[in-house]
Design a protein around this motif. Structure first.
Motif, PDB file in Angstrom:
ATOM      1  N   PRO A   2       0.817  -1.207   0.000  1.00 24.90           N
ATOM      2  CA  PRO A   2       0.000   0.000   0.000  1.00 24.90           C
ATOM      3  C   PRO A   2       0.851   1.257   0.000  1.00 24.90           C
ATOM      4  O   PRO A   2       1.960   1.266   0.520  1.00 24.90           O
ATOM      5  CB  PRO A   2      -0.798  -0.134   1.306  1.00 24.90           C
ATOM      6  CG  PRO A   2       0.054  -0.995   2.183  1.00 24.90           C
ATOM      7  CD  PRO A   2       0.685  -1.976   1.227  1.00 24.90           C
ATOM      8  N   ARG A   3       0.318   2.316  -0.577  1.00 21.71           N
ATOM      9  CA  ARG A   3       1.038   3.587  -0.627  1.00 21.71           C
ATOM     10  C   ARG A   3       1.193   4.141   0.787  1.00 21.71           C
ATOM     11  O   ARG A   3       0.244   4.145   1.569  1.00 21.71           O
ATOM     12  CB  ARG A   3       0.260   4.582  -1.499  1.00 21.71           C
ATOM     13  CG  ARG A   3       0.976   5.924  -1.679  1.00 21.71           C
ATOM     14  CD  ARG A   3       0.072   6.903  -2.386  1.00 21.71           C
ATOM     15  NE  ARG A   3       0.734   8.175  -2.557  1.00 21.71           N
ATOM     16  CZ  ARG A   3       1.368   8.555  -3.650  1.00 21.71           C
ATOM     17  NH1 ARG A   3       1.434   7.743  -4.666  1.00 21.71           N
ATOM     18  NH2 ARG A   3       1.938   9.733  -3.738  1.00 21.71           N
ATOM     19  N   PRO A   4       2.389   4.600   1.155  1.00 23.11           N
ATOM     20  CA  PRO A   4       2.579   5.175   2.490  1.00 23.11           C
ATOM     21  C   PRO A   4       1.654   6.380   2.687  1.00 23.11           C
ATOM     22  O   PRO A   4       1.291   7.068   1.734  1.00 23.11           O
ATOM     23  CB  PRO A   4       4.045   5.605   2.478  1.00 23.11           C
ATOM     24  CG  PRO A   4       4.678   4.793   1.407  1.00 23.11           C
ATOM     25  CD  PRO A   4       3.623   4.605   0.371  1.00 23.11           C
ATOM     26  N   PHE A   5       1.281   6.611   3.929  1.00 23.84           N
ATOM     27  CA  PHE A   5       0.422   7.753   4.207  1.00 23.84           C
ATOM     28  C   PHE A   5       0.948   8.546   5.391  1.00 23.84           C
ATOM     29  O   PHE A   5       1.736   8.053   6.197  1.00 23.84           O
ATOM     30  CB  PHE A   5      -1.021   7.306   4.458  1.00 23.84           C
ATOM     31  CG  PHE A   5      -1.191   6.445   5.686  1.00 23.84           C
ATOM     32  CD1 PHE A   5      -1.336   7.009   6.944  1.00 23.84           C
ATOM     33  CD2 PHE A   5      -1.201   5.064   5.579  1.00 23.84           C
ATOM     34  CE1 PHE A   5      -1.486   6.221   8.072  1.00 23.84           C
ATOM     35  CE2 PHE A   5      -1.353   4.265   6.701  1.00 23.84           C
ATOM     36  CZ  PHE A   5      -1.503   4.844   7.946  1.00 23.84           C
ATOM     37  N   SER A   6       0.495   9.776   5.471  1.00 22.28           N
ATOM     38  CA  SER A   6       0.897  10.672   6.546  1.00 22.28           C
ATOM     39  C   SER A   6      -0.201  10.745   7.587  1.00 22.28           C
ATOM     40  O   SER A   6      -1.321  11.154   7.276  1.00 22.28           O
ATOM     41  CB  SER A   6       1.161  12.072   5.989  1.00 22.28           C
ATOM     42  OG  SER A   6       1.111  13.037   7.020  1.00 22.28           O
ATOM     43  N   PRO A   7       0.082  10.375   8.841  1.00 23.07           N
ATOM     44  CA  PRO A   7      -0.924  10.521   9.901  1.00 23.07           C
ATOM     45  C   PRO A   7      -1.414  11.963  10.033  1.00 23.07           C
ATOM     46  O   PRO A   7      -2.600  12.202  10.268  1.00 23.07           O
ATOM     47  CB  PRO A   7      -0.169  10.074  11.158  1.00 23.07           C
ATOM     48  CG  PRO A   7       0.870   9.124  10.645  1.00 23.07           C
ATOM     49  CD  PRO A   7       1.304   9.705   9.335  1.00 23.07           C
ATOM     50  N   THR A   8      -0.505  12.927   9.874  1.00 21.23           N
ATOM     51  CA  THR A   8      -0.893  14.325  10.007  1.00 21.23           C
ATOM     52  C   THR A   8      -1.845  14.744   8.892  1.00 21.23           C
ATOM     53  O   THR A   8      -2.849  15.426   9.139  1.00 21.23           O
ATOM     54  CB  THR A   8       0.354  15.230   9.984  1.00 21.23           C
ATOM     55  OG1 THR A   8       1.168  14.915  11.111  1.00 21.23           O
ATOM     56  CG2 THR A   8      -0.034  16.693  10.043  1.00 21.23           C
ATOM     57  N   VAL A   9      -1.560  14.334   7.652  1.00 19.39           N
ATOM     58  CA  VAL A   9      -2.438  14.667   6.536  1.00 19.39           C
ATOM     59  C   VAL A   9      -3.810  14.030   6.738  1.00 19.39           C
ATOM     60  O   VAL A   9      -4.851  14.665   6.501  1.00 19.39           O
ATOM     61  CB  VAL A   9      -1.822  14.211   5.202  1.00 19.39           C
ATOM     62  CG1 VAL A   9      -2.819  14.362   4.056  1.00 19.39           C
ATOM     63  CG2 VAL A   9      -0.558  15.011   4.895  1.00 19.39           C
ATOM     64  N   ARG A  10      -3.851  12.781   7.211  1.00 18.45           N
ATOM     65  CA  ARG A  10      -5.127  12.108   7.442  1.00 18.45           C
ATOM     66  C   ARG A  10      -5.899  12.773   8.582  1.00 18.45           C
ATOM     67  O   ARG A  10      -7.124  12.863   8.549  1.00 18.45           O
ATOM     68  CB  ARG A  10      -4.895  10.627   7.744  1.00 18.45           C
ATOM     69  CG  ARG A  10      -4.216   9.870   6.591  1.00 18.45           C
ATOM     70  CD  ARG A  10      -4.975  10.038   5.283  1.00 18.45           C
ATOM     71  NE  ARG A  10      -4.203   9.620   4.136  1.00 18.45           N
ATOM     72  CZ  ARG A  10      -4.263   8.406   3.591  1.00 18.45           C
ATOM     73  NH1 ARG A  10      -5.036   7.489   4.115  1.00 18.45           N
ATOM     74  NH2 ARG A  10      -3.543   8.122   2.526  1.00 18.45           N
ATOM     75  N   ARG A  11      -5.185  13.223   9.605  1.00 17.21           N
ATOM     76  CA  ARG A  11      -5.849  13.890  10.729  1.00 17.21           C
ATOM     77  C   ARG A  11      -6.477  15.206  10.265  1.00 17.21           C
ATOM     78  O   ARG A  11      -7.599  15.551  10.679  1.00 17.21           O
ATOM     79  CB  ARG A  11      -4.829  14.145  11.839  1.00 17.21           C
ATOM     80  CG  ARG A  11      -5.436  14.654  13.130  1.00 17.21           C
ATOM     81  CD  ARG A  11      -4.499  14.476  14.308  1.00 17.21           C
ATOM     82  NE  ARG A  11      -3.200  15.078  14.107  1.00 17.21           N
ATOM     83  CZ  ARG A  11      -2.073  14.383  13.955  1.00 17.21           C
ATOM     84  NH1 ARG A  11      -2.073  13.064  13.980  1.00 17.21           N
ATOM     85  NH2 ARG A  11      -0.920  15.016  13.787  1.00 17.21           N
ATOM     86  N   LYS A  12      -5.788  15.925   9.412  1.00 18.21           N
ATOM     87  CA  LYS A  12      -6.331  17.176   8.888  1.00 18.21           C
ATOM     88  C   LYS A  12      -7.521  16.907   7.963  1.00 18.21           C
ATOM     89  O   LYS A  12      -8.495  17.675   7.950  1.00 18.21           O
ATOM     90  CB  LYS A  12      -5.234  17.947   8.149  1.00 18.21           C
ATOM     91  CG  LYS A  12      -4.127  18.474   9.062  1.00 18.21           C
ATOM     92  CD  LYS A  12      -3.076  19.224   8.270  1.00 18.21           C
ATOM     93  CE  LYS A  12      -1.981  19.743   9.179  1.00 18.21           C
ATOM     94  NZ  LYS A  12      -2.512  20.722  10.152  1.00 18.21           N
ATOM     95  N   ARG A  13      -7.452  15.827   7.201  1.00 17.16           N
ATOM     96  CA  ARG A  13      -8.563  15.479   6.312  1.00 17.16           C
ATOM     97  C   ARG A  13      -9.808  15.123   7.122  1.00 17.16           C
ATOM     98  O   ARG A  13     -10.930  15.524   6.786  1.00 17.16           O
ATOM     99  CB  ARG A  13      -8.172  14.314   5.401  1.00 17.16           C
ATOM    100  CG  ARG A  13      -9.194  14.029   4.309  1.00 17.16           C
ATOM    101  CD  ARG A  13      -8.783  12.825   3.477  1.00 17.16           C
ATOM    102  NE  ARG A  13      -7.482  13.011   2.840  1.00 17.16           N
ATOM    103  CZ  ARG A  13      -6.878  12.070   2.132  1.00 17.16           C
ATOM    104  NH1 ARG A  13      -7.439  10.861   2.009  1.00 17.16           N
ATOM    105  NH2 ARG A  13      -5.705  12.303   1.566  1.00 17.16           N
TER     106      ARG A  13
END
Length: 288
Positions: A2-13
């Protein structure tokens, strides 16, 4: 994989989506918190993307209040789960301090950077990186090793299956800076020439002949993300602090600055020839 993801970006989303759902029901934050039986401070922290631990029960209560569909509810839970994951950079808190640069790099689809004093970290050789952190005697040998290790780990995003597009504008001063061991700089310049052939990397030199230019205020990185709902972010730093700029007007200003720098800099093919000329000068005269 799976493509890596950013916890911070997901939290903002997650924060933006829950705020959008609340506003679509014309509810004030205090009223929504009361009706969902979620502490107002908790909902405020979630909507400001400051909550690091979000209870599934709170997500369900808000989804019920906002009459979210099954798919939306599932997506909210997934965002909440991903927002509390820890990336590899959590092991380098001593290096990244409060702002983890890789937290944004790992999910970015494009990274635009202007560097005025040194070669961008994502493009550095191990030896050059060590020389950067050794300069000024600010770090111990162990601290230098930690910083170099973290920097090399960051570079792995450029070699993954779906790498971001890195677009770097580098001031000529960074390429002509003398090091105690000139061979380190020579290898770094050759490394830039090699990297310029990669399909996902564009390198431009901003020559001295450009005169006064838009980047005189300092270096920065500009991150764009694959999802349109994730706004661009700018990263800047000083010797003692780092800052992520997210205000839309401020980000737009950095976009304009980078556009001017791009226009003033040499094109990528010209840059490769320019760096080769610097290398040839070194081979003939022993300096840059």
């Amino acid at each position: 994989m799976p493509r890596p993801f950013s916890p911070t970006v997901r939290r903002k989303r997650l924060a933006r989506e829950l705020r959008r759902l609340r506003e679509s029901h014309d509810l004030k934050l205090s009223i929504a918190a009361k009706q969902a039986d979620v502490p107002q401070s908790t909902l405020s922290n979630i909507e400001s993307a400051e909550a690091r631990r979000i209870k599934p029960r709170d997500i369900d209560a808000l989804a019920d209040l906002y009459e979210a569909s099954a798919d939306v509810r599932k997506a909210l839970h997934e965002l909440a789960r991903e927002s509390k994951e820890q990336g590899w950079w959590s092991k380098y808190r001593d290096v990244f301090r409060g702002n983890a640069l890789p937290d944004f790099e790992v999910e970015a689809s494009m990274i635009r950077t202007y560097q005025s004093q040194v070669v961008p970290g994502l493009l550095q050789t191990p030896e050059y990186s060590e020389a950067v952190f050794s300069g000024g005697g600010a770090y111990t040998s162990e601290e230098i090793k930690r910083h170099v290790d973290a920097r090399l780990r960051r570079q792995q995003i450029l070699n993954r299956r779906h790498p971001p597009h890195l677009w770097a504008v580098i001031d000529e001063a960074a390429l002509r800076r003398e090091l105690p061991d000139a061979e380190i700089m020579r290898e770094q310049l050759q490394h830039l020439v090699n990297l310029a052939t990669h399909h996902n990397i564009d390198i431009q030199v901003l020559p001295f002949s450009a005169g006064m230019h838009a980047g005189l205020a300092g270096s920065f990185l500009l991150f764009d993300f694959p999802s349109e709902i994730d706004p661009s972010v700018v990263y800047t730093e000083t010797a003692t602090d780092s800052l992520f700029v997210q205000d839309a007007d401020s980000v737009s200003r950095f976009v304009t600055i980078f556009s001017h720098l791009n226009a003033a800099a040499l094109r990528t093919p010209e840059t490769v020839n320019y760096i080769r000329a610097i290398l040839e000068m070194h081979d003939r005269h022993g300096n840059f």
